[in-house]
Design a protein around this motif. Structure first.
Motif, PDB file in Angstrom:
ATOM      1  N   TYR A   1       0.838  -1.206   0.000  1.00 57.63           N
ATOM      2  CA  TYR A   1       0.000   0.000   0.000  1.00 57.63           C
ATOM      3  C   TYR A   1       0.875   1.260   0.000  1.00 57.63           C
ATOM      4  O   TYR A   1       1.741   1.444   0.868  1.00 57.63           O
ATOM      5  CB  TYR A   1      -0.903   0.001   1.230  1.00 57.63           C
ATOM      6  N   VAL A   2       0.673   2.124  -0.978  1.00 57.46           N
ATOM      7  CA  VAL A   2       1.367   3.415  -1.067  1.00 57.46           C
ATOM      8  C   VAL A   2       0.333   4.483  -1.376  1.00 57.46           C
ATOM      9  O   VAL A   2      -0.422   4.377  -2.349  1.00 57.46           O
ATOM     10  CB  VAL A   2       2.451   3.406  -2.167  1.00 57.46           C
ATOM     11  N   MET A   3       0.281   5.530  -0.546  1.00 57.53           N
ATOM     12  CA  MET A   3      -0.679   6.606  -0.757  1.00 57.53           C
ATOM     13  C   MET A   3      -0.255   7.479  -1.938  1.00 57.53           C
ATOM     14  O   MET A   3       0.895   7.425  -2.393  1.00 57.53           O
ATOM     15  CB  MET A   3      -0.792   7.463   0.511  1.00 57.53           C
ATOM     16  N   GLU A   4      -1.182   8.295  -2.419  1.00 54.13           N
ATOM     17  CA  GLU A   4      -0.879   9.185  -3.541  1.00 54.13           C
ATOM     18  C   GLU A   4       0.244  10.146  -3.208  1.00 54.13           C
ATOM     19  O   GLU A   4       1.002  10.576  -4.080  1.00 54.13           O
ATOM     20  CB  GLU A   4      -2.138   9.970  -3.936  1.00 54.13           C
ATOM     21  N   SER A   5       0.380  10.504  -1.925  1.00 54.44           N
ATOM     22  CA  SER A   5       1.434  11.421  -1.492  1.00 54.44           C
ATOM     23  C   SER A   5       2.812  10.771  -1.485  1.00 54.44           C
ATOM     24  O   SER A   5       3.827  11.457  -1.346  1.00 54.44           O
ATOM     25  CB  SER A   5       1.122  11.948  -0.080  1.00 54.44           C
ATOM     26  N   GLY A   6       2.854   9.440  -1.637  1.00 55.40           N
ATOM     27  CA  GLY A   6       4.116   8.718  -1.573  1.00 55.40           C
ATOM     28  C   GLY A   6       4.382   8.097  -0.216  1.00 55.40           C
ATOM     29  O   GLY A   6       5.412   7.441  -0.019  1.00 55.40           O
ATOM     30  N   GLU A   7       3.460   8.284   0.748  1.00 58.80           N
ATOM     31  CA  GLU A   7       3.635   7.714   2.073  1.00 58.80           C
ATOM     32  C   GLU A   7       3.341   6.215   2.043  1.00 58.80           C
ATOM     33  O   GLU A   7       2.322   5.780   1.512  1.00 58.80           O
ATOM     34  CB  GLU A   7       2.703   8.400   3.073  1.00 58.80           C
ATOM     35  N   LEU A   8       4.253   5.445   2.622  1.00 59.03           N
ATOM     36  CA  LEU A   8       4.086   3.994   2.657  1.00 59.03           C
ATOM     37  C   LEU A   8       3.110   3.587   3.749  1.00 59.03           C
ATOM     38  O   LEU A   8       3.049   4.213   4.812  1.00 59.03           O
ATOM     39  CB  LEU A   8       5.438   3.321   2.912  1.00 59.03           C
ATOM     40  N   GLY A   9       2.345   2.520   3.492  1.00 57.84           N
ATOM     41  CA  GLY A   9       1.455   1.976   4.505  1.00 57.84           C
ATOM     42  C   GLY A   9       2.234   1.313   5.618  1.00 57.84           C
ATOM     43  O   GLY A   9       3.447   1.117   5.532  1.00 57.84           O
ATOM     44  N   ARG A  10       1.513   0.918   6.679  1.00 54.74           N
ATOM     45  CA  ARG A  10       2.176   0.385   7.868  1.00 54.74           C
ATOM     46  C   ARG A  10       3.007  -0.861   7.556  1.00 54.74           C
ATOM     47  O   ARG A  10       4.210  -0.891   7.822  1.00 54.74           O
ATOM     48  CB  ARG A  10       1.134   0.050   8.944  1.00 54.74           C
ATOM     49  N   PHE A  11       2.395  -1.868   7.012  1.00 47.87           N
ATOM     50  CA  PHE A  11       3.130  -3.091   6.700  1.00 47.87           C
ATOM     51  C   PHE A  11       4.067  -2.874   5.517  1.00 47.87           C
ATOM     52  O   PHE A  11       5.102  -3.545   5.410  1.00 47.87           O
ATOM     53  CB  PHE A  11       2.147  -4.233   6.414  1.00 47.87           C
ATOM     54  N   THR A  12       3.722  -1.954   4.658  1.00 45.82           N
ATOM     55  CA  THR A  12       4.567  -1.675   3.498  1.00 45.82           C
ATOM     56  C   THR A  12       5.940  -1.175   3.929  1.00 45.82           C
ATOM     57  O   THR A  12       6.958  -1.488   3.289  1.00 45.82           O
ATOM     58  CB  THR A  12       3.910  -0.622   2.590  1.00 45.82           C
ATOM     59  N   THR A  13       5.995  -0.400   5.028  1.00 41.55           N
ATOM     60  CA  THR A  13       7.279   0.125   5.491  1.00 41.55           C
ATOM     61  C   THR A  13       8.235  -1.003   5.857  1.00 41.55           C
ATOM     62  O   THR A  13       9.440  -0.921   5.583  1.00 41.55           O
ATOM     63  CB  THR A  13       7.076   1.034   6.712  1.00 41.55           C
ATOM     64  N   ILE A  14       7.694  -2.057   6.484  1.00 38.88           N
ATOM     65  CA  ILE A  14       8.548  -3.180   6.879  1.00 38.88           C
ATOM     66  C   ILE A  14       9.031  -3.944   5.640  1.00 38.88           C
ATOM     67  O   ILE A  14      10.221  -4.269   5.518  1.00 38.88           O
ATOM     68  CB  ILE A  14       7.785  -4.135   7.818  1.00 38.88           C
ATOM     69  N   ALA A  15       8.106  -4.215   4.726  1.00 39.38           N
ATOM     70  CA  ALA A  15       8.477  -4.937   3.506  1.00 39.38           C
ATOM     71  C   ALA A  15       9.508  -4.150   2.699  1.00 39.38           C
ATOM     72  O   ALA A  15      10.460  -4.722   2.145  1.00 39.38           O
ATOM     73  CB  ALA A  15       7.226  -5.206   2.667  1.00 39.38           C
ATOM     74  N   PHE A  16       9.347  -2.824   2.639  1.00 37.53           N
ATOM     75  CA  PHE A  16      10.265  -1.989   1.867  1.00 37.53           C
ATOM     76  C   PHE A  16      11.650  -1.974   2.516  1.00 37.53           C
ATOM     77  O   PHE A  16      12.669  -2.034   1.818  1.00 37.53           O
ATOM     78  CB  PHE A  16       9.707  -0.573   1.762  1.00 37.53           C
ATOM     79  N   TRP A  17      11.698  -1.898   3.863  1.00 39.09           N
ATOM     80  CA  TRP A  17      12.998  -1.913   4.537  1.00 39.09           C
ATOM     81  C   TRP A  17      13.702  -3.250   4.313  1.00 39.09           C
ATOM     82  O   TRP A  17      14.912  -3.281   4.051  1.00 39.09           O
ATOM     83  CB  TRP A  17      12.831  -1.665   6.033  1.00 39.09           C
ATOM     84  N   LEU A  18      12.985  -4.344   4.429  1.00 41.32           N
ATOM     85  CA  LEU A  18      13.594  -5.655   4.232  1.00 41.32           C
ATOM     86  C   LEU A  18      14.201  -5.797   2.836  1.00 41.32           C
ATOM     87  O   LEU A  18      15.228  -6.464   2.657  1.00 41.32           O
ATOM     88  CB  LEU A  18      12.535  -6.754   4.443  1.00 41.32           C
ATOM     89  N   LYS A  19      13.615  -5.129   1.854  1.00 42.36           N
ATOM     90  CA  LYS A  19      14.081  -5.242   0.473  1.00 42.36           C
ATOM     91  C   LYS A  19      15.212  -4.262   0.153  1.00 42.36           C
ATOM     92  O   LYS A  19      16.090  -4.570  -0.667  1.00 42.36           O
ATOM     93  CB  LYS A  19      12.911  -4.994  -0.475  1.00 42.36           C
ATOM     94  N   ASN A  20      15.241  -3.087   0.817  1.00 43.66           N
ATOM     95  CA  ASN A  20      16.161  -2.020   0.403  1.00 43.66           C
ATOM     96  C   ASN A  20      17.096  -1.524   1.493  1.00 43.66           C
ATOM     97  O   ASN A  20      17.752  -0.495   1.321  1.00 43.66           O
ATOM     98  CB  ASN A  20      15.342  -0.820  -0.106  1.00 43.66           C
ATOM     99  N   ASN A  21      17.205  -2.233   2.626  1.00 43.66           N
ATOM    100  CA  ASN A  21      17.946  -1.688   3.768  1.00 43.66           C
ATOM    101  C   ASN A  21      19.451  -1.590   3.551  1.00 43.66           C
ATOM    102  O   ASN A  21      20.127  -0.837   4.256  1.00 43.66           O
ATOM    103  CB  ASN A  21      17.661  -2.516   5.022  1.00 43.66           C
ATOM    104  N   ASP A  22      20.021  -2.361   2.617  1.00 40.55           N
ATOM    105  CA  ASP A  22      21.477  -2.394   2.444  1.00 40.55           C
ATOM    106  C   ASP A  22      21.933  -1.465   1.329  1.00 40.55           C
ATOM    107  O   ASP A  22      22.811  -1.821   0.535  1.00 40.55           O
ATOM    108  CB  ASP A  22      21.945  -3.819   2.173  1.00 40.55           C
TER     109      ASP A  22
END
Length: 460
Positions: free
Chosen positions: A298-319
């Protein structure tokens, strides 16, 4: 000059929980939120300057708390300075961890237990001050906002004294968490025989009502569980925790009633604001309103990530810059999307808003190790401040008993704040909730020390 440190802490609470929010709400001056930061720094300086104080000898557990806390501060500060420089370090420190100095000063003896008692009692008056302000917001501000933006924008108008933009969004979640603390304190007082059932019920009804008016779903669903926790957990006073089947049935029946009423009211509001299938039950409408929270894409029109989306995004891009970034993060303020002084550079790199939850901010800014340090520190404090029945009720006067009754409520509130980490960003960026969180932990440490010295018992 002699300084009444308890009075200073009371003024600190009023400035943070009432003055700052009202100024921001009615004038739009966001710079007023620097005041809690400066007051925390002043508190630290006053701590150093104190010459009249009780014995500040720390026991083993308190020394562990101090070591963990200082290690966290050094790690976060050094990482931020090396990656962002002086300005970013100051802004990040101010926004995210500076108010933890309140807890640290209380650990070191800034206030005695009698002063903690008075500060806590003053929180009730802050609660009562919410009602005239909220009446104004409901009767005057809310209709204007609905007229401008539509009925679906009505909920963020109810923020009490906790600040925000009347037409853009306010700190409703911080107001809801404050109401949670008041409800927990009243439940614990009733459990200790210090208040009537009527008084407890009225505080719960009004506090719960404010959470519904502000649409603080997190508190609406969590508060019954934490109130049950306060009732069922041990106390410092023997004979207080009387658990039987009747009490358990009443507790869970009350929890079910509160949650059901809240769901019916919120679902009715959603149906009115957004329209919907009239054949759907209120429970289905409410569950549908929570769907976006558990969506990992879930990503809002403003570009803000949803609650669970933040965790999934960090796991994919943290390095982004290697394993060191995963472990130690990118420095404080790296995800800040609202600062005009020093905006977070990670938002610019990814062209997304990453600071929608406190857990996301911790993972990106402090890394996996820093996040474990942060959460582990507070879990350890909650462990060592868990009350044990050591005192007889007959030995205590009413004020002592009331002080001891605050401890289970403070601990339950701190647990609620930690549970909010993956749900909201307010524990990392809103000074009102930060102050309440660190005050609760610090007060629990003061009460624990008082009991330990009185009984000459050390928690091992």
């Amino acid at each position: 000059m002699n300084l009444n440190t308890g009075l200073y802490l009371q003024l600190y609470a009023i400035v943070t929980l009432v003055f700052c929010g009202l100024v921001q709400y009615f004038t739009g001056v966001v710079a007023v939120l620097w005041l809690p930061f400066f007051l925390a720094l002043a508190m630290s300086l006053l701590m150093i300057m104190q010459t009249r104080y009780d014995d500040r000898t720390l026991d083993t557990q308190e020394k562990v708390v101090m070591t963990l806390y200082l290690s966290l501060m050094v790690m976060a500060g050094l990482s931020t300075f090396l990656q962002g420089g002086v300005t970013v370090t100051i802004v990040g420190f101010k926004n995210e961890i500076a108010l933890s100095l309140v807890m640290f000063c209380l650990l070191l003896g800034f206030c005695r237990e009698s002063q903690i008692y008075r500060v806590t009692r003053s929180l009730y008056w802050v609660f009562y001050a919410q009602f005239p302000v909220i009446a104004y917001q409901v009767l005057i501000v809310l209709p204007k906002r609905v007229a401008m933006k539509g009925e679906y924008e009505k909920w963020d108008s109810v923020v009490g004294t906790f600040g925000g933009d009347p037409m853009g969004g306010g700190n409703t979640a911080a107001m809801g968490m404050f109401c949670l603390l008041i409800m927990l304190l009243k439940v614990s007082e009733f459990k200790h025989g210090l208040t009537s059932f009527k008084s407890m019920a009225l505080h719960i009804i009004f506090g719960f009502g404010l959470c519904i008016a502000g649409e603080v779903k997190f508190v609406v669903l969590l508060s019954p569980l934490l109130m049950a926790w306060v009732w069922l957990t041990p106390s410092y006073v023997t004979g207080v925790s009387k658990i039987n089947m009747k009490a358990i049935l009443l507790i869970f029946g009350g929890m079910a009633l509160l949650i059901t009423v809240a769901i019916l009211i919120l679902a009715s509001g959603y149906s009115s604001a957004f329209g919907g299938d009239p054949t759907k039950s209120a429970f289905s409408v409410f569950i549908d309103s929570l769907g976006y929270i558990f969506d990992s894409t879930y990503v809002m029109e403003s570009g803000e990530l949803g609650r669970f989306t933040t965790i999934a995004f960090w796991l994919k891009n943290n390095d982004l810059w290697g394993i060191s970034s995963t472990l130690f993060g990118y420095g404080l303020n790296a995800t800040n999307s609202g600062s005009s002084v020093s905006p977070g550079y990670l938002n610019i790199i990814f062209n997304l808003i990453l600071d929608s939850t406190s857990l996301s901010m911790l993972l990106w800014e402090m890394g996996a190790i820093g996040t474990l340090f942060f959460v582990g520190l507070f879990i350890y404090i909650l462990k060592i401040t868990q009350p044990k029945a050591l005192l007889d009720k007959e030995q205590l006067d009413e004020q002592d008993l009331q002080l001891l009754s605050f401890a289970p409520a403070f601990n339950a509130f701190a647990i609620g704040c930690l549970l909010s980490l993956p749900y909201s960003q307010i524990l990392m960026i809103i000074p009102m909730l930060q102050f309440l969180f660190y005050l609760s932990l610090g007060a629990s440490l003061v009460i624990r020390r008082s009991v330990r010295r009185y009984t000459e018992t050390s928690y091992e």
